[in-house]
Design a protein around this motif. Structure first.
Motif, short mmCIF file in Angstrom:
data_model
loop_
_atom_site.label_atom_id
_atom_site.label_comp_id
_atom_site.label_asym_id
_atom_site.label_seq_id
_atom_site.Cartn_x
_atom_site.Cartn_y
_atom_site.Cartn_z
N PHE A 12 -65.90 -95.70 -37.97
CA PHE A 12 -66.84 -94.66 -38.39
C PHE A 12 -67.06 -94.74 -39.90
N ASP A 13 -68.32 -94.81 -40.28
CA ASP A 13 -68.68 -94.76 -41.68
C ASP A 13 -69.20 -93.36 -41.94
N PHE A 14 -68.32 -92.54 -42.45
CA PHE A 14 -68.66 -91.14 -42.75
C PHE A 14 -69.19 -91.13 -44.18
N GLY A 15 -70.49 -91.18 -44.31
CA GLY A 15 -71.07 -91.32 -45.66
C GLY A 15 -71.50 -90.00 -46.25
N SER A 19 -74.26 -91.15 -41.94
CA SER A 19 -73.04 -91.52 -41.21
C SER A 19 -73.40 -92.28 -39.95
N GLY A 20 -72.49 -93.13 -39.54
CA GLY A 20 -72.72 -93.89 -38.31
C GLY A 20 -71.46 -94.58 -37.86
N TYR A 21 -71.61 -95.46 -36.91
CA TYR A 21 -70.43 -96.20 -36.44
C TYR A 21 -70.82 -97.60 -35.99
N ALA A 22 -69.81 -98.45 -35.95
CA ALA A 22 -70.00 -99.79 -35.42
C ALA A 22 -68.76 -100.09 -34.60
N TYR A 23 -68.89 -100.92 -33.59
CA TYR A 23 -67.71 -101.23 -32.79
C TYR A 23 -67.75 -102.67 -32.31
N ALA A 53 -78.29 -88.75 -40.64
CA ALA A 53 -78.00 -87.94 -41.84
C ALA A 53 -76.65 -87.22 -41.68
N THR A 54 -75.89 -87.14 -42.75
CA THR A 54 -74.61 -86.43 -42.69
C THR A 54 -74.87 -84.93 -42.89
N CYS A 55 -75.30 -84.29 -41.83
CA CYS A 55 -75.61 -82.85 -41.87
C CYS A 55 -74.96 -82.21 -40.66
N VAL A 56 -74.32 -81.08 -40.84
CA VAL A 56 -73.73 -80.36 -39.70
C VAL A 56 -74.26 -78.93 -39.71
N LEU A 57 -74.62 -78.48 -38.52
CA LEU A 57 -75.15 -77.11 -38.39
C LEU A 57 -74.25 -76.30 -37.46
N PHE A 58 -73.86 -75.12 -37.93
CA PHE A 58 -73.08 -74.17 -37.12
C PHE A 58 -73.92 -72.90 -36.96
N PRO A 116 -69.31 -69.47 -47.30
CA PRO A 116 -68.08 -70.26 -47.21
C PRO A 116 -67.63 -70.54 -45.77
N MET A 117 -67.00 -71.69 -45.60
CA MET A 117 -66.40 -72.03 -44.30
C MET A 117 -65.24 -72.98 -44.57
N LYS A 118 -64.28 -73.02 -43.65
CA LYS A 118 -63.12 -73.91 -43.85
C LYS A 118 -63.59 -75.37 -43.79
N ALA A 119 -63.27 -76.12 -44.84
CA ALA A 119 -63.74 -77.52 -44.92
C ALA A 119 -63.26 -78.34 -43.73
N LEU A 120 -62.02 -78.08 -43.32
CA LEU A 120 -61.45 -78.90 -42.23
C LEU A 120 -62.30 -78.79 -40.96
N ILE A 121 -62.81 -77.60 -40.70
CA ILE A 121 -63.64 -77.39 -39.49
C ILE A 121 -64.94 -78.19 -39.60
N VAL A 122 -65.50 -78.24 -40.80
CA VAL A 122 -66.77 -78.95 -41.00
C VAL A 122 -66.55 -80.46 -40.84
N PHE A 123 -65.52 -80.98 -41.48
CA PHE A 123 -65.25 -82.43 -41.40
C PHE A 123 -64.87 -82.82 -39.96
N GLN A 124 -64.05 -81.98 -39.33
CA GLN A 124 -63.64 -82.25 -37.94
C GLN A 124 -64.85 -82.34 -37.03
N ALA A 125 -65.77 -81.38 -37.20
CA ALA A 125 -66.96 -81.33 -36.34
C ALA A 125 -67.78 -82.61 -36.49
N ALA A 126 -67.89 -83.09 -37.73
CA ALA A 126 -68.68 -84.31 -37.97
C ALA A 126 -68.02 -85.52 -37.30
N ILE A 127 -66.72 -85.65 -37.47
CA ILE A 127 -66.01 -86.81 -36.89
C ILE A 127 -66.04 -86.72 -35.36
N LYS A 128 -65.87 -85.50 -34.84
CA LYS A 128 -65.89 -85.32 -33.38
C LYS A 128 -67.24 -85.72 -32.81
#
Ligand SMILES: Nc1ncnc2c1ncn2[C@@H]1O[C@H](COP(=O)(O)OP(=O)(O)OP(=O)(O)O)[C@@H](O)[C@H]1O
Ligand SMILES: [Mg+2]
Length: 321
Positions: A12-15, A19-23, A53-58, A116-128
């Motif tokens: 995973f290239d979390f930019g 962001s994207g992935y290769a396998y 795009a590295t964007c997450v929406l909650f 504000p939001m907990k950073a860990l939740i945001v990063f986790q959501a993106a990787i998930k």
């Protein structure tokens, strides 16, 4: 299964910007290490990059809604109808982990509107999201058990140890167990890839260059530029000759310079009002800039940039004249 026996390696290239992935399947890798598959069909893709795009929406309840161009489009639609105020939208948040500060799992980051939001939740959501997208993709043509996959997550070499540890925690939270995870440095991954590709700019293939060849890898991303100096060793190995260096000198800085130019042109309060009341139009201007930036050529003379001024910008400007 030990990592060295994994059937599939997924990276995973979390930019910062994209962001994207290769396998790669073990059987393919043994035949040709450059036989790598990537995701080409991102939902709502505009074809700007092989990544999304590295964007997450909650939503208002801080529940994950969408990622990538899908999140960008949805937030733009919400903003155009002024329904976006209670949603949480994060973009370019990877840079929050850059710098001297110590990063902890309690860290809080702000969305584009300062909520504000907990950073860990945001990063986790993106990787998930990336992980689930990859699994859905590979399972279309390859029977593979979760246990047979090795995951690689790349991080800038110039990040602090606490930032790298934070990414590991986020990956764990996204369902990637530690014994299936390798955290790799972005310029090192690029350097290893260079061992296998045919390069056009040197007189000989880099793959055929002799042991002892010293070279510099400059990875210019959206957020950071990572510079690594390596030496080619026996058995396809590489040696780091100097500590990785670099800084926050990615493409974002160009966007920021453009934003500062707009402030000089129209005034800070106008741009602030634009962001507050006409977020849709503000994003539109920045997206237009992104497309134009990519089409600029140093060789061409006609490098004029035409800025489309939305009616809302002149409305905001009039208020301050
Ligand atoms: N042709 C181009 N000309 C100028 N800038 C470009 C061009 N193509 C892409 N960019 C810029 O490069 C950046 C994206 O590159 P990349 O996908 O490598 O970064 P990233 O992986 O998201 O960021 P990082 O690695 O720093 O976390 C964006 O800022 C984008 O605007
Ligand atoms: Mg990158």
């Amino acid at each position: 299964m030990s990592l060295s026996n994994a059937l599939v390696s997924a990276a995973f290239d979390f930019g910062t910007a994209y962001s994207g992935y290769a396998y790669s399947l073990r059987s393919d890798f043994n035949e040709d290490p450059t036989k790598i598959l990537t995701c080409e069909g991102w939902p709502a893709s505009k074809g700007l990059s092989m990544k999304t795009a590295t964007c997450v929406l909650f939503n208002e309840k801080q529940e994950f809604d969408s990622f990538g161009y899908e999140a960008e489009n949805k937030y733009m639609t919400l903003a155009s109808e002024h329904f976006h105020h209670n949603w949480f939208y994060f973009r370019r948040f990877k840079m929050e982990l850059y710098g001297e500060k110590s990063i902890t799992e309690k860290m809080v980051i702000e969305d584009v509107n300062g909520k504000p939001m907990k950073a860990l939740i945001v990063f986790q959501a993106a990787i998930k999201y990336l992980k689930e997208h990859f699994l859905a993709n590979i399972k279309k043509f390859q029977a593979v058990l979760d246990d047979e996959i090795q995951y690689v997550l790349t991080v800038p070499a110039i990040w602090s140890d606490s930032a790298k540890k934070f990414m590991r925690l986020a990956a764990n939270g996204a369902g990637i167990q530690d014994d299936h995870l390798v955290i790799a440095l972005e310029p090192e991954a690029a350097s290893i890839y260079c061992q296998h590709i045919k390069t056009e700019r040197v007189s000989t293939d880099f793959a055929k260059s002799i042991v002892g060849t010293k070279y510099v890898v400059v990875d210019i991303g959206g957020g950071t530029t990572d510079v690594a100096v390596h030496e080619k060793c026996l058995g396809g190995k590489i040696k780091e000759l100097f500590h990785a260096s670099g800084g926050n000198w990615g493409g974002n800085m160009v966007d920021e310079a453009f934003f500062q130019f707009l402030i000089r042109l129209f005034g800070g309060p106008v741009l602030a009002k634009m962001k507050k009341d006409y977020l849709f139009d503000y994003f539109d201007i920045m997206q237009d800039f992104e497309c134009q930036k990519r089409n600029l050529s140093l060789e061409r003379e006609d490098t004029n940039y035409i800025l489309r001024v939305p009616p809302s910008l002149s409305k905001c400007t009039k208020k301050y004249i």
